[in-house]
Scaffold this motif. Structure first.
Motif, PDB file in Angstrom:
ATOM      1  N   PRO A 199      -4.468  -5.065   7.517  1.00 47.38           N
ATOM      2  CA  PRO A 199      -4.458  -6.280   8.352  1.00 47.38           C
ATOM      3  C   PRO A 199      -4.571  -7.527   7.478  1.00 47.38           C
ATOM      4  O   PRO A 199      -5.152  -7.504   6.382  1.00 47.38           O
ATOM      5  N   LEU A 200      -4.063  -8.648   7.989  1.00 47.24           N
ATOM      6  CA  LEU A 200      -4.026  -9.903   7.219  1.00 47.24           C
ATOM      7  C   LEU A 200      -5.438 -10.348   6.830  1.00 47.24           C
ATOM      8  O   LEU A 200      -5.667 -10.780   5.694  1.00 47.24           O
ATOM      9  N   ASP A 201      -6.398 -10.240   7.759  1.00 53.38           N
ATOM     10  CA  ASP A 201      -7.735 -10.719   7.451  1.00 53.38           C
ATOM     11  C   ASP A 201      -8.374  -9.910   6.320  1.00 53.38           C
ATOM     12  O   ASP A 201      -9.074 -10.460   5.457  1.00 53.38           O
TER      13      ASP A 201
ATOM     14  N   GLN B 244      -2.815   1.888  -4.695  1.00 57.69           N
ATOM     15  CA  GLN B 244      -2.294   2.170  -3.361  1.00 57.69           C
ATOM     16  C   GLN B 244      -1.550   0.926  -2.891  1.00 57.69           C
ATOM     17  O   GLN B 244      -2.111  -0.168  -2.847  1.00 57.69           O
ATOM     18  N   ILE B 245      -0.288   1.089  -2.565  1.00 59.34           N
ATOM     19  CA  ILE B 245       0.537  -0.048  -2.125  1.00 59.34           C
ATOM     20  C   ILE B 245       0.495  -0.114  -0.599  1.00 59.34           C
ATOM     21  O   ILE B 245       0.856   0.847   0.082  1.00 59.34           O
ATOM     22  N   LYS B 246       0.034  -1.297  -0.085  1.00 62.52           N
ATOM     23  CA  LYS B 246      -0.059  -1.476   1.368  1.00 62.52           C
ATOM     24  C   LYS B 246       0.680  -2.748   1.779  1.00 62.52           C
ATOM     25  O   LYS B 246       0.651  -3.768   1.071  1.00 62.52           O
ATOM     26  N   LYS B 247       1.295  -2.674   2.960  1.00 64.06           N
ATOM     27  CA  LYS B 247       2.021  -3.832   3.497  1.00 64.06           C
ATOM     28  C   LYS B 247       1.087  -4.625   4.401  1.00 64.06           C
ATOM     29  O   LYS B 247       0.349  -4.063   5.221  1.00 64.06           O
ATOM     30  N   VAL B 248       1.091  -5.973   4.221  1.00 66.29           N
ATOM     31  CA  VAL B 248       0.235  -6.864   5.019  1.00 66.29           C
ATOM     32  C   VAL B 248       0.886  -7.065   6.392  1.00 66.29           C
ATOM     33  O   VAL B 248       2.058  -7.451   6.492  1.00 66.29           O
ATOM     34  N   VAL B 249       0.091  -6.794   7.467  1.00 64.63           N
ATOM     35  CA  VAL B 249       0.595  -6.931   8.833  1.00 64.63           C
ATOM     36  C   VAL B 249      -0.436  -7.693   9.671  1.00 64.63           C
ATOM     37  O   VAL B 249      -1.608  -7.832   9.286  1.00 64.63           O
TER      38      VAL B 249
END
Length: 489
Positions: free
Chosen positions: A78-80, A60-65
């Protein structure tokens, strides 16, 4: 978690006769279908396959926000949370997070399985259709398995689908037995557009329907082509073929080589080749004739086994032609139930009449009479007024008769009546309806004439009483008013 798919892949390759590439594409679609059902999209689903050991991994590809900008649980992380998975990561990076497909919801997996089953079925039907389509127009052996309620036969062709041998494609000369093998021509292969169409067309059709024939002219043509190598080499060409299944077939052949006899090539030495074809058709008679671009020659050839004296063209526009034969050849030329001349017409595409010399002479004489009558009405011969004055006498209409052309019929029907020597209304009614039908008139044409004829009812006769002047009906013997008696001579 990676999936070991060696058993599944080998099973599908062997059982479904699919390539490894097709199997992998199917599995890929199935996984993505389950993923999409759970997360609403498959845009960020990545599937990787290890060719060496047939292992599949799902990511699963997720973008860090940033935490405050985290809105999509399926597309963002989320970044954490990202730092818990990877030490060196920043906002805007993309993380590839491995997933366990077994964690997908049962409904998602079931839906994916159903989709994969549908894909397998579609692939199987496509392959079956392609295999059957390659046999279209070719001869094939098949075993009759059963007779259906409507008279059709189900035939096994070893193609994983039962072919249909319809009643309309059977030869009335033949009798078919269950578990017997026959040679068929694959007449047509159809493919159902949908599962509902498949179910509607017949149980077990599997989306593909194969229709066989032994009763068509193409079946005989295929048999001949199979027996005569000169046809496949191009030395001999079948120009046309006409067949009445179970009775007779006529084949016209030609060649562009002066040293090749096309009829002899098809018939074979001592009739061996054509005899093989006739045996396959249960003894159906087959005439092989020489094609000619000259219709006079072609028609004479097409009427064999009859011997034709000569052929005369009556009307090239309507392709009307007359073949003249000796009296003892008339029955042969026409054939039993007219089948010989009927097939000759179909073979040559000409309207053929067969006449003896006497019948043709009578036909010519009749034609001359018609021409003479037409000359009487020709504007070049006499004026219109003169024609009106002499026409009835010339054509023999009685003075009190009504010309058939004067009652408002269509021009075509008037011409047809004149051609059958019916010139007056009275002559028309001399015939019964059955006789008019035999002359070639349709029920509508007969009714058109009748509806245009006004039959005037005779007025009932009456007379005046000479004593009291009362009007009395014909036949009155005593006046009801004054009592005077009457006697009539």
């Amino acid at each position: 978690m990676s999936l070991d798919l060696r058993v599944e892949i080998d099973s599908m390759i062997n059982e479904r006769n699919m390539s490894e590439e097709q199997v992998l594409s199917l599995i890929n679609d199935m996984i993505k279908s389950a993923y999409k059902r759970k997360y609403g999209t498959d845009e960020n689903c990545l599937i990787e396959f290890d060719d060496s050991n047939r292992v599949m991994s799902v990511y699963q590809i997720k973008k860090v926000v940033a935490e405050e900008n985290w809105y999509s649980e399926s597309m963002e992380i989320p970044l954490d949370e990202a730092l818990e998975l990877v030490d060196d990561v920043e906002i805007g990076d993309e993380l590839k997070i491995e997933m366990d497909p077994k964690t997908f919801e049962a409904s998602s997996v079931q839906s994916a399985k159903q989709r994969s089953q549908q894909i397998v079925k579609e692939y199987y039907n496509d392959k079956l259709y392609a295999d059957a389509k390659r046999k279209e127009g070719k001869l094939i052996y098949g075993e009759i398995k059963r007779r259906r309620d409507n008279g059709d036969y189900g035939v096994n062709l070893n193609l994983d689908v039962e072919a249909t041998f319809p009643v309309r494609s059977q030869s009335p000369r033949e009798t078919y037995s269950i578990q017997q093998k026959y040679k068929f021509l694959v007449e047509r292969v159809d493919k159902a557009d949908s599962q509902s169409d498949t179910q509607r067309k017949g149980k077990g059709a599997k989306g593909v329907r194969i229709y066989l024939t032994r009763g068509s002219k193409d079946f005989v043509k295929a048999l001949v082509e199979n027996e005569v190598p000169e046809i496949s080499s191009g030395d001999v060409e079948i120009k046309s073929i006409a067949r009445q299944a179970g009775v007779r077939t006529k084949i016209a052949v030609d060649t562009h080589k002066t040293d090749v006899d096309p009829v002899g090539a098809v018939v074979g030495a001592k009739g061996s080749r054509i005899q093989t074809v006739m045996t396959e058709c249960e003894g159906e008679k087959i005439d092989v004739v020489r094609y000619s671009s000259d219709p006079l020659v072609f028609v004479a050839n097409a009427l064999i086994p009859a011997q034709v004296q000569r052929v005369v063209t009556i009307d090239p526009a309507s392709k009307h032609i007359v073949a003249i034969v000796d009296d003892n050849q008339l029955g042969i030329a026409i054939g039993q139930a007219g089948v010989n001349v009927k097939l000759a017409k179909m073979l040559c595409d000409w309207n053929i009449e067969v006449k003896t010399p006497a019948q043709f002479a009578e036909m010519e004489e009749t034609q001359k009479i018609y021409e003479n009558v037409e000359d009487l009405f020709s504007p070049e011969v006499v004026g219109e007024e003169a024609v009106d004055a002499i026409s009835n006498d010339q054509i023999g209409i009685a003075p009190d008769d009504t010309p058939i052309s004067d009652i408002g019929l269509s021009d075509g029907l008037v011409e047809k009546l004149h051609a059958r020597d019916i010139w007056s209304v009275e002559e028309f009614f001399d015939y019964t309806e059955d006789e008019l039908v035999e002359l070639g008139f349709s029920a509508d044409e007969i009714q058109e004439v009748k509806s245009n004829v006004v039959i005037e009812e005779e007025e009932e006769y009456s007379f005046e009483c000479p004593n009291c002047h009362s009007i009395l009906a014909a036949g009155t013997t005593v006046c009801p008013n004054c009592g005077v008696e009457f006697e009539f001579e």
